[in-house]
Motif scaffolding. Sequence first.
Motif, short mmCIF file in Angstrom:
data_model
loop_
_atom_site.label_atom_id
_atom_site.label_comp_id
_atom_site.label_asym_id
_atom_site.label_seq_id
_atom_site.Cartn_x
_atom_site.Cartn_y
_atom_site.Cartn_z
N VAL A 46 0.83 -1.20 0.00
CA VAL A 46 0.00 0.00 0.00
C VAL A 46 0.87 1.25 0.00
CG1 VAL A 46 -1.65 1.34 1.36
CG2 VAL A 46 -1.97 -1.12 1.08
N VAL A 47 1.93 1.27 0.80
CA VAL A 47 2.82 2.43 0.87
C VAL A 47 3.45 2.70 -0.49
CG1 VAL A 47 4.99 3.27 1.84
CG2 VAL A 47 3.28 2.23 3.33
N ASP A 48 3.94 1.66 -1.16
CA ASP A 48 4.56 1.85 -2.47
C ASP A 48 3.54 2.26 -3.52
OD1 ASP A 48 7.12 1.20 -1.58
OD2 ASP A 48 6.79 -0.95 -1.85
N ALA A 49 2.38 1.65 -3.49
CA ALA A 49 1.36 1.96 -4.49
C ALA A 49 0.86 3.39 -4.36
CB ALA A 49 0.19 0.98 -4.38
N ALA A 51 2.60 5.91 -3.39
CA ALA A 51 3.72 6.83 -3.57
C ALA A 51 4.11 7.53 -2.28
CB ALA A 51 3.40 7.85 -4.66
N LEU A 52 4.14 6.78 -1.18
CA LEU A 52 4.50 7.34 0.12
C LEU A 52 5.91 6.99 0.55
CD1 LEU A 52 1.18 6.72 2.07
CD2 LEU A 52 2.11 8.95 1.46
N ARG A 53 6.57 6.11 -0.19
CA ARG A 53 7.89 5.64 0.22
C ARG A 53 8.89 6.78 0.30
NH1 ARG A 53 8.79 1.43 2.91
NH2 ARG A 53 7.55 0.21 1.44
N ILE A 82 -2.17 9.70 2.07
CA ILE A 82 -2.34 8.96 3.31
C ILE A 82 -3.79 8.52 3.48
CG2 ILE A 82 -2.26 9.16 5.83
CD1 ILE A 82 0.16 11.03 5.44
N SER A 83 -4.72 9.42 3.15
CA SER A 83 -6.14 9.08 3.23
C SER A 83 -6.48 7.93 2.29
CB SER A 83 -6.98 10.30 2.90
OG SER A 83 -8.35 9.98 2.88
N SER A 106 0.49 15.47 -11.79
CA SER A 106 0.07 14.52 -12.82
C SER A 106 0.87 13.22 -12.76
CB SER A 106 0.21 15.16 -14.20
OG SER A 106 1.54 15.58 -14.43
N HIS A 107 2.19 13.33 -12.51
CA HIS A 107 3.02 12.12 -12.49
C HIS A 107 2.66 11.21 -11.32
CE1 HIS A 107 5.38 14.96 -14.93
NE2 HIS A 107 5.80 13.89 -15.58
N VAL A 108 2.49 11.80 -10.14
CA VAL A 108 2.09 11.02 -8.97
C VAL A 108 0.69 10.46 -9.17
CG1 VAL A 108 1.64 11.10 -6.49
CG2 VAL A 108 3.58 12.35 -7.45
N GLY A 109 -0.19 11.26 -9.77
CA GLY A 109 -1.55 10.80 -10.03
C GLY A 109 -1.57 9.59 -10.94
N LYS A 110 -0.76 9.61 -11.99
CA LYS A 110 -0.69 8.45 -12.90
C LYS A 110 -0.15 7.22 -12.19
CE LYS A 110 -0.11 11.21 -17.11
NZ LYS A 110 0.83 11.61 -18.17
N HIS A 111 0.86 7.44 -11.34
CA HIS A 111 1.43 6.30 -10.59
C HIS A 111 0.37 5.68 -9.69
CE1 HIS A 111 4.32 4.05 -8.10
NE2 HIS A 111 3.59 4.48 -7.07
N ILE A 112 -0.38 6.53 -8.98
CA ILE A 112 -1.40 6.00 -8.07
C ILE A 112 -2.52 5.32 -8.84
CG2 ILE A 112 -3.15 6.67 -6.38
CD1 ILE A 112 -1.29 8.89 -5.46
N PHE A 113 -2.94 5.92 -9.95
CA PHE A 113 -4.02 5.29 -10.72
C PHE A 113 -3.60 3.93 -11.25
CE2 PHE A 113 -6.65 4.48 -14.39
CZ PHE A 113 -7.92 4.82 -13.93
N GLU A 114 -2.40 3.85 -11.77
CA GLU A 114 -1.94 2.58 -12.34
C GLU A 114 -1.73 1.51 -11.27
OE1 GLU A 114 1.57 3.61 -14.44
OE2 GLU A 114 0.52 4.68 -16.06
N ASN A 115 -1.26 1.92 -10.10
CA ASN A 115 -0.90 0.94 -9.08
C ASN A 115 -2.00 0.70 -8.04
OD1 ASN A 115 2.23 0.27 -9.36
ND2 ASN A 115 1.93 2.44 -9.86
#
Length: 500
Positions: A46-49, A51-53, A82-83, A106-115
Amino acid sequence: MYKLSGKVNTDGSIAYASQQAWIQNATLKDNILFGRPYNKNEYEKVVDACALRADFNMLPAGDQTEIGEKGINLSGGQKQRISLARAVYSNADIYLLDDPLSAVDSHVGKHIFENVIGPKGLLKDKTRILVTHSITYLPQTDKVIVLKDGVVSESGTYLELLDRKGAFSEFLLQHLNEEIVDDEDLEEITDQLESTPLGEEVRRISRSRPRVSESISESGSERIINGSYQRQMSIASQNSIRSLKKMTKSTELLKQDTTKVKEGKLIEAEKAETGSVKWEVYKHYISSIGVWLMLFVVLLNITYQAFSVGSNVWVGVWADDNDTLINGTVNTAKRDMYLAIYGVLGIGQALATMLSNLLFAKGTIDAAVKIHRQLLHNVMRLPCAFFDITPVGRILGRFSQDINGVDMRLPNAFQMLMSTLVRVISTIFVISYTSPLFIAVVVPVGIVYIGIQRIYVASSRQLMRLTSVTASPIYSHFGETLSGAQTIRSGNRLDSEITA
């Protein structure tokens, strides 16, 4: 959006990620776990997906770093991630995601959406209802429901809605025309719509609208190098680093404190004073009332007691006077004289106690107003770092419970002290004057009384201090629970929050 008819049924547990992220005053890890058992593998995923690492690596104590109330030492993007991580870790059956990517770049958003949210993310086997204004994620959704003016205007797959050329198609074209879209996002949207009925229109808009790289930001946060646009840093990233610096500064301030706060510990536990009240406290309160006014009030209390003792003595003199009754006839002249003096003494008592109460009430009211203004003045001028490390409940406790003590309890205690002290001293003086042997009794009794009083006052004083300290977390918890009521209910954590 309101249900006008029909029924809403759910089958399974629900997790909710609100648009305004709700963050508890706890560690990052506790915010994600939300009272659930810790599973290392699931937690790390969850932390990696989400983008909190990178954020954990930058923080002084990693995921054990304490977060201030309402996530005050986090950026909007960090709070949102975190939420979302809390909702994902709950492993629910249904996920209600209210624009959780709005606060991230946008970059973080794409990472979260994909993962996380996308067809290959952690929630791929879950039911996901995503509310979003971003059109780049829509091709990967199973079904799109378009809302207009609070009602459902269209629904269907992404391609079905494009073929209809209805409200959804109008929204896409309007978004491309009016919204500021990065070059990378514009190219992605153009590629997505290339083979659709809107392909030609999108290409025309893409050619006609000015490239973002050809404009220079007035704020100076963007620059052009060799004709290509480069963003110095996304707004979300800047906020993240700014908040991380602020957190580091707050942590450094705590480390410099004499209490030697642990690394990552943001909010220090409130400590109650011990021992007797310092004389400076009494001096400050008396000076707030007014020294001369206080002396005048004490003098009026002494005057009142003098009139009271005088009236009792005068009644005794009157009773011992044998000339008031001569041969069975009342001496009206003496009677009237005794009554007149007794009346004057009674009027003196009334005037003394009335003036004393009026002046003391005015002085204590002025003192309460002055102390409240000083408290408000100081709080409004405190540095921002203070509010990072001080819970709101603690501040509310000072402005509510403690100010109530200044308004009500302290004036009553002072007034009772003055009247009782003067009465006791006058009583002891009168009895000792008439019966000197009483001194031999009152001295040892007074010593015993003072000893008992010292024990009682010490315990009573400390209990009042503990009551004041323990009330602050209640205020904080109550406010925190109210602001996160939707998240608590959706996560089925009502019992744990009530008993916390």
